[in-house]
Design a protein around this motif. Structure first.
Motif: not given
Length: 219
Positions: A62-64, A102, A104, A108, A180, A189-191
């Motif tokens: 996961p990435r922000d 995003n 990922n 998101f 998320t 994953h909380h981003a």
């Protein structure tokens, strides 16, 4: 001397009969096969685990999300300087066009976000970012309108007048968008997308002279 007629029986043989030797060999071979199969299965599990870890840290980690300031405009009444009691009144709105990317491989989904506006580290206004959803490896534009609260500038009226007299007033905007990322359908994953933007506004034409954004990292 006469030989004795007594005879002594021989001890029984301890070696297994010839017909049991194949059975023992078969059992040993079966044990070896079972042991070899268990070892191969264990090695396969370790290999799959290693592949899973590599995929997670290369493709699925996961990435922000990232935020980029595309454009900014200023609207409202031209700031006025009044004399002989030198003062300035502001009735301005700064509109920001923000691009949220995003990175990922899953969508998101973000909840309510916020953008806060500062003048020389003094909070002068804010705006909400509406909830939404950004597709995997996709981006979306977010429009934010920040209205400056002139009453909050009273403590910095002197500096504001000085900046206005030089022909340029600078503002800073901080944007925070939490959400998320759901990977593989069950890993959550909380981003948080974070950014700081700097905007220089000309005075009295209200034209944006410069704008720049920097990405912040959430630790």
């Amino acid at each position: 001397m006469a030989e004795s007629g007594d005879s002594f029986p021989l001890p029984p043989s301890t070696s297994p009969p010839n017909d049991t030797k194949p059975l023992l060999l078969i059992r040993r071979r079966r044990r070896r096969c079972v042991l070899f199969s268990c070892l191969c299965f264990l090695l396969l599990l370790l290999l799959l685990a290693a592949i899973g870890v590599i995929l997670f840290f290369t493709l699925l980690r996961p990435r922000d999300p990232r935020i980029q300031l595309v454009s900014s405009t200023v609207s409202g009444v031209v700031p006025r300087l009044t004399f002989p009691a030198l003062s300035i009144s502001l009735n301005l709105t700064i509109a920001l066009d923000i691009l949220v990317y995003n990175p990922n491989r899953a969508s998101f989904s973000h909840s309510h976000g916020s953008t806060r506006l500062f003048y020389r580290s003094i909070y002068v206004g804010d705006a909400d970012v509406l909830p939404g959803r950004i597709p995997a490896r996709g981006s979306t534009h977010v429009a934010v309108a920040l209205t400056i609260d002139g009453s909050r500038l009273a403590a910095e009226a002197g500096r504001l007048i000085s900046d206005a007299m030089t022909g340029e007033v600078s503002f800073d905007a901080e944007t925070r968008i939490p959400g998320t990322v759901k990977l593989l359908g069950f890993i959550r994953h909380h981003a948080v997308a974070l950014s700081e933007c700097h905007v220089d506004v000309g005075f009295p034409d209200l034209k944006v002279r410069r704008q720049e954004c920097s990405q912040k990292t959430k630790l």
